[in-house]
Design a protein around this motif. Structure first.
Motif, PDB file in Angstrom:
ATOM      1  N   GLY A  26      -2.583  -5.229  -3.655  1.00  0.00           N
ATOM      2  CA  GLY A  26      -3.068  -6.135  -2.623  1.00  0.00           C
ATOM      3  C   GLY A  26      -4.386  -5.752  -1.983  1.00  0.00           C
ATOM      4  N   ILE A  27      -5.017  -4.679  -2.451  1.00  0.00           N
ATOM      5  CA  ILE A  27      -6.256  -4.202  -1.832  1.00  0.00           C
ATOM      6  C   ILE A  27      -7.459  -4.471  -2.740  1.00  0.00           C
ATOM      7  CG2 ILE A  27      -7.488  -2.218  -0.894  1.00  0.00           C
ATOM      8  CD1 ILE A  27      -5.087  -3.109   0.770  1.00  0.00           C
ATOM      9  N   GLY A  28      -8.349  -5.354  -2.276  1.00  0.00           N
ATOM     10  CA  GLY A  28      -9.609  -5.590  -2.963  1.00  0.00           C
ATOM     11  C   GLY A  28     -10.696  -4.714  -2.375  1.00  0.00           C
ATOM     12  N   ARG A  29     -11.895  -4.850  -2.907  1.00  0.00           N
ATOM     13  CA  ARG A  29     -12.995  -3.981  -2.470  1.00  0.00           C
ATOM     14  C   ARG A  29     -13.334  -4.192  -0.989  1.00  0.00           C
ATOM     15  NH1 ARG A  29     -16.703  -0.579  -4.518  1.00  0.00           N
ATOM     16  NH2 ARG A  29     -15.576  -0.709  -6.498  1.00  0.00           N
ATOM     17  N   LYS A  30     -13.386  -5.439  -0.534  1.00  0.00           N
ATOM     18  CA  LYS A  30     -13.735  -5.693   0.861  1.00  0.00           C
ATOM     19  C   LYS A  30     -12.676  -5.135   1.810  1.00  0.00           C
ATOM     20  CE  LYS A  30     -16.644  -9.773   0.201  1.00  0.00           C
ATOM     21  NZ  LYS A  30     -16.828 -11.216   0.517  1.00  0.00           N
ATOM     22  N   THR A  31     -11.411  -5.300   1.429  1.00  0.00           N
ATOM     23  CA  THR A  31     -10.340  -4.764   2.277  1.00  0.00           C
ATOM     24  C   THR A  31     -10.376  -3.247   2.293  1.00  0.00           C
ATOM     25  OG1 THR A  31      -8.971  -6.685   1.736  1.00  0.00           O
ATOM     26  CG2 THR A  31      -7.859  -4.800   2.727  1.00  0.00           C
ATOM     27  N   ALA A  32     -10.662  -2.640   1.147  1.00  0.00           N
ATOM     28  CA  ALA A  32     -10.774  -1.176   1.082  1.00  0.00           C
ATOM     29  C   ALA A  32     -11.884  -0.687   2.007  1.00  0.00           C
ATOM     30  CB  ALA A  32     -11.037  -0.736  -0.357  1.00  0.00           C
ATOM     31  N   GLN A  33     -12.992  -1.395   2.018  1.00  0.00           N
ATOM     32  CA  GLN A  33     -14.105  -1.006   2.885  1.00  0.00           C
ATOM     33  C   GLN A  33     -13.739  -1.153   4.363  1.00  0.00           C
ATOM     34  OE1 GLN A  33     -17.073  -3.618   1.220  1.00  0.00           O
ATOM     35  NE2 GLN A  33     -17.788  -2.091  -0.264  1.00  0.00           N
ATOM     36  N   ARG A  34     -12.957  -2.195   4.685  1.00  0.00           N
ATOM     37  CA  ARG A  34     -12.506  -2.358   6.069  1.00  0.00           C
ATOM     38  C   ARG A  34     -11.538  -1.251   6.459  1.00  0.00           C
ATOM     39  NH1 ARG A  34     -12.431  -8.030   4.891  1.00  0.00           N
ATOM     40  NH2 ARG A  34     -10.194  -7.926   4.458  1.00  0.00           N
TER      41      ARG A  34
ATOM     42  N   VAL B  61       0.837  -1.208   0.000  1.00  0.00           N
ATOM     43  CA  VAL B  61       0.000   0.000   0.000  1.00  0.00           C
ATOM     44  C   VAL B  61       0.865   1.249   0.000  1.00  0.00           C
ATOM     45  CG1 VAL B  61      -1.631   1.357   1.376  1.00  0.00           C
ATOM     46  CG2 VAL B  61      -1.995  -1.100   1.071  1.00  0.00           C
ATOM     47  N   LEU B  62       1.884   1.253   0.853  1.00  0.00           N
ATOM     48  CA  LEU B  62       2.759   2.423   0.936  1.00  0.00           C
ATOM     49  C   LEU B  62       3.652   2.551  -0.290  1.00  0.00           C
ATOM     50  CD1 LEU B  62       3.587   2.248   4.723  1.00  0.00           C
ATOM     51  CD2 LEU B  62       2.462   4.132   3.542  1.00  0.00           C
ATOM     52  N   ALA B  63       3.893   1.441  -0.985  1.00  0.00           N
ATOM     53  CA  ALA B  63       4.643   1.524  -2.237  1.00  0.00           C
ATOM     54  C   ALA B  63       3.795   2.133  -3.341  1.00  0.00           C
ATOM     55  CB  ALA B  63       5.126   0.128  -2.661  1.00  0.00           C
ATOM     56  N   GLY B  64       2.466   2.045  -3.184  1.00  0.00           N
ATOM     57  CA  GLY B  64       1.576   2.503  -4.239  1.00  0.00           C
ATOM     58  C   GLY B  64       1.076   3.921  -4.097  1.00  0.00           C
ATOM     59  N   GLY B  65       1.353   4.576  -2.964  1.00  0.00           N
ATOM     60  CA  GLY B  65       0.865   5.941  -2.804  1.00  0.00           C
ATOM     61  C   GLY B  65       1.478   6.628  -1.597  1.00  0.00           C
ATOM     62  N   ARG B  66       1.436   7.951  -1.580  1.00  0.00           N
ATOM     63  CA  ARG B  66       1.967   8.702  -0.458  1.00  0.00           C
ATOM     64  C   ARG B  66       0.998   8.641   0.719  1.00  0.00           C
ATOM     65  NH1 ARG B  66       3.015  12.726  -4.446  1.00  0.00           N
ATOM     66  NH2 ARG B  66       1.594  14.184  -3.406  1.00  0.00           N
ATOM     67  N   PRO B  67       1.502   8.770   1.947  1.00  0.00           N
ATOM     68  CA  PRO B  67       0.625   8.669   3.117  1.00  0.00           C
ATOM     69  C   PRO B  67      -0.542   9.646   3.093  1.00  0.00           C
ATOM     70  CG  PRO B  67       2.915   8.564   3.797  1.00  0.00           C
ATOM     71  CD  PRO B  67       2.918   8.900   2.334  1.00  0.00           C
ATOM     72  N   ASP B  68      -0.296  10.897   2.692  1.00  0.00           N
ATOM     73  CA  ASP B  68      -1.389  11.870   2.694  1.00  0.00           C
ATOM     74  C   ASP B  68      -2.443  11.526   1.645  1.00  0.00           C
ATOM     75  OD1 ASP B  68       0.380  12.428   0.662  1.00  0.00           O
ATOM     76  OD2 ASP B  68       0.351  14.592   0.921  1.00  0.00           O
ATOM     77  N   THR B  69      -2.008  10.960   0.514  1.00  0.00           N
ATOM     78  CA  THR B  69      -2.950  10.554  -0.525  1.00  0.00           C
ATOM     79  C   THR B  69      -3.832   9.418  -0.038  1.00  0.00           C
ATOM     80  OG1 THR B  69      -1.246  11.095  -2.163  1.00  0.00           O
ATOM     81  CG2 THR B  69      -3.146   9.842  -2.934  1.00  0.00           C
ATOM     82  N   ILE B  70      -3.208   8.421   0.586  1.00  0.00           N
ATOM     83  CA  ILE B  70      -3.952   7.261   1.093  1.00  0.00           C
ATOM     84  C   ILE B  70      -4.911   7.694   2.200  1.00  0.00           C
ATOM     85  CG2 ILE B  70      -3.712   5.022   2.236  1.00  0.00           C
ATOM     86  CD1 ILE B  70      -0.881   4.906   0.868  1.00  0.00           C
ATOM     87  N   ALA B  71      -4.441   8.550   3.101  1.00  0.00           N
ATOM     88  CA  ALA B  71      -5.294   9.031   4.189  1.00  0.00           C
ATOM     89  C   ALA B  71      -6.498   9.792   3.646  1.00  0.00           C
ATOM     90  CB  ALA B  71      -4.482   9.929   5.130  1.00  0.00           C
TER      91      ALA B  71
END
Length: 205
Positions: free
Chosen positions: A113-121, A87-97
């Motif tokens: 590594g993030i699917g829809r269910k994991t994104a919702q969690r 996740v951190l390889a794919g985006g900056r912390p402020d973007t992800i937050a």
């Protein structure tokens, strides 16, 4: 407990660096190993010391923000160290937050590594635990990768390209790296895999 390490990068692999700290080599898993230069200048990484029954691992990050977000991600059901690192390889912390706070599932599912269910969690567990992003910053950071990078190479490369641009690489460097790795691709690579291939090329110059 180790909070940070400062030393020379003695060795690089696709998933980790070996940091030489006063003659002791520490293997540190980090989101973008090839973003760290192998020079005599010391590098500082903020450490998460991960202990399991069968392993003791060090995860390192250039900033406190990444270290903090990594630890928060580990609290989400279904996310372990490998996925959190992706996740951190794919985006900056402020973007992800900002994506979590805005419940932007489409953006989060573009992360490795993030699917829809994991994104919702992630949204459910972390939305109220992250710092508030300003509206202007959020709007700028969360534009679709395809809009930022064009459709070249599909959404996987667009996401990888955005993350690499966030590391400070110029458009010309990214275009050159993409042209070098295209021939060897199957078309099924994840953004994380493309990012690692591109970083290898960028590191070689």
């Amino acid at each position: 407990m180790i909070d940070f390490l400062r030393g020379r990068v003695a060795h690089l692999e696709t998933e980790y660096v070996v940091l030489d700290v006063h003659g002791v080599g520490y293997r540190v898993f980090t989101p973008n190993p090839y973003g760290l230069s192998r020079t005599e200048e010391p590098v500082q990484l903020f450490i998460h010391h991960h202990v399991r029954e069968d392993a003791i691992q060090l995860f390192g990050f250039p900033t406190r923000e990444e270290q903090s977000l990594f630890r928060k991600l580990l609290d989400v059901s279904g996310i372990g160290p490998k996925v959190a690192l992706g996740v951190l390889a794919g985006g900056r912390p402020d973007t992800i937050a900002a994506a979590i706070q805005q419940e932007n599932v489409n953006f989060l599912t573009k992360l490795p590594g993030i699917g829809r269910k994991t994104a919702q969690r992630m949204i459910l567990d972390l939305k109220d635990k992250l710092g508030v992003q300003g509206p202007a910053a959020a709007a700028a950071e969360l534009m679709e990768p395809a809009a930022a990078a064009g459709t070249e190479g599909g959404s996987a490369w667009a996401a990888a390209r955005e993350a690499l641009a966030g590391l400070g690489y110029r458009e010309a460097e990214l275009d050159r790296a993409w042209s070098r790795i295209q021939a060897g691709l199957t078309g099924d690579e994840s953004p994380d895999a493309l990012m690692k291939k591109a970083l290898q090329q960028l590191f070689q110059g």
